[in-house]
Design a protein around this motif. Structure first.
Motif, PDB file in Angstrom:
ATOM      1  N   TYR A   1      32.478  31.164  33.804  1.00 35.13           N
ATOM      2  CA  TYR A   1      31.518  31.726  32.863  1.00 35.13           C
ATOM      3  C   TYR A   1      31.564  33.250  32.873  1.00 35.13           C
ATOM      4  O   TYR A   1      31.764  33.864  33.920  1.00 35.13           O
ATOM      5  CB  TYR A   1      30.094  31.278  33.225  1.00 35.13           C
ATOM      6  CG  TYR A   1      29.966  29.778  33.272  1.00 35.13           C
ATOM      7  CD1 TYR A   1      29.909  29.035  32.100  1.00 35.13           C
ATOM      8  CD2 TYR A   1      29.928  29.100  34.486  1.00 35.13           C
ATOM      9  CE1 TYR A   1      29.822  27.655  32.128  1.00 35.13           C
ATOM     10  CE2 TYR A   1      29.826  27.717  34.525  1.00 35.13           C
ATOM     11  CZ  TYR A   1      29.777  26.999  33.350  1.00 35.13           C
ATOM     12  OH  TYR A   1      29.686  25.635  33.385  1.00 35.13           O
TER      13      TYR A   1
ATOM     14  N   ASP B   1      26.212  32.742  26.798  1.00 41.13           N
ATOM     15  CA  ASP B   1      26.348  31.485  26.058  1.00 41.13           C
ATOM     16  C   ASP B   1      25.679  30.304  26.753  1.00 41.13           C
ATOM     17  O   ASP B   1      25.586  29.229  26.160  1.00 41.13           O
ATOM     18  CB  ASP B   1      27.831  31.157  25.842  1.00 41.13           C
ATOM     19  CG  ASP B   1      28.513  32.141  24.895  1.00 41.13           C
ATOM     20  OD1 ASP B   1      27.806  32.767  24.078  1.00 41.13           O
ATOM     21  OD2 ASP B   1      29.753  32.281  24.988  1.00 41.13           O
ATOM     22  N   GLN B   2      25.249  30.474  27.997  1.00 41.19           N
ATOM     23  CA  GLN B   2      24.604  29.398  28.737  1.00 41.19           C
ATOM     24  C   GLN B   2      23.255  29.884  29.292  1.00 41.19           C
ATOM     25  O   GLN B   2      23.084  31.067  29.579  1.00 41.19           O
ATOM     26  CB  GLN B   2      25.461  28.938  29.937  1.00 41.19           C
ATOM     27  CG  GLN B   2      26.747  28.247  29.582  1.00 41.19           C
ATOM     28  CD  GLN B   2      27.867  29.215  29.254  1.00 41.19           C
ATOM     29  OE1 GLN B   2      27.834  30.377  29.616  1.00 41.19           O
ATOM     30  NE2 GLN B   2      28.872  28.722  28.550  1.00 41.19           N
TER      31      GLN B   2
ATOM     32  N   LYS C   1      19.727  31.498  26.917  1.00 42.58           N
ATOM     33  CA  LYS C   1      20.882  31.962  26.152  1.00 42.58           C
ATOM     34  C   LYS C   1      20.451  33.164  25.331  1.00 42.58           C
ATOM     35  O   LYS C   1      19.308  33.267  24.903  1.00 42.58           O
ATOM     36  CB  LYS C   1      21.354  30.880  25.186  1.00 42.58           C
ATOM     37  CG  LYS C   1      21.964  29.669  25.815  1.00 42.58           C
ATOM     38  CD  LYS C   1      22.397  28.722  24.698  1.00 42.58           C
ATOM     39  CE  LYS C   1      22.776  27.377  25.244  1.00 42.58           C
ATOM     40  NZ  LYS C   1      23.188  26.456  24.174  1.00 42.58           N
TER      41      LYS C   1
END
Length: 164
Positions: free
Chosen positions: A22, A153-154, A148
């Motif tokens: 990530y 993105d997470q 987010k």
């Protein structure tokens, strides 16, 4: 104090093909804030994955059985040798274990604290995993949730665990 620092997915995945899973700028800022001015210990592959080599403003230690030089870093053949060189028994240095998977597994029984970024995601592909550990054997001393956003993105949480 020995601290393990890692970003882990819900299935404990931490990497694929020698890279982090990530891109989380907040996690990178936290990593820098926590480790700057301290000792970081990593395996050879983790060192080789660093885009600019040794991380600045930290004592870099690489675990490797080879006699290779790692520019900007000290090399030890084992985690025990590295920790002895840090005078850990006198508490002289805060040591952060930064990876990879086998180093995390070896260090987990010795760790006083875990500083984890728990990513709310399960990747399709991963080939490196953080070791299983029983969260009930640790006290949560800090938790901060992140949703987010345009840079992340997470969803993820910063969670610090200490041994009771």
């Amino acid at each position: 104090m020995i601290t393990i620092i890692a970003a882990i997915a819900e299935n404990n995945a931490i990497g694929l093909n020698g890279k982090l899973l990530y891109w989380l700028p907040a996690d990178l800022r936290r990593f820098k804030a926590l480790t700057t001015g301290h000792t970081i210990v990593m395996g050879r592959k983790t060192f080789e994955s660093l885009p600019k080599g040794a991380l600045p403003n930290r004592r870099n230690i690489v675990l490797s059985r080879s006699k290779r030089d790692f520019p900007g870093a000290e090399t030890f053949a084992s985690l025990n040798e590295a920790l002895a060189a840090c005078n850990h028994s006198e508490g002289a240095e805060d040591v952060y274990i930064i990876g990879g998977a086998s180093v995390y597994a070896e260090a987990l029984p010795l760790a006083d604290r875990l500083c984890l970024t728990e990513v709310h995601d399960t990747p399709k592909d991963a080939d490196a995993f953080f070791p299983e550990f029983n969260r009930e054997e640790w006290n949560v001393t800090f938790r901060e949730a992140h949703e987010k956003d345009e840079k992340h993105d997470q969803c993820f949480d910063f969670v610090d665990y200490c041994r009771p």
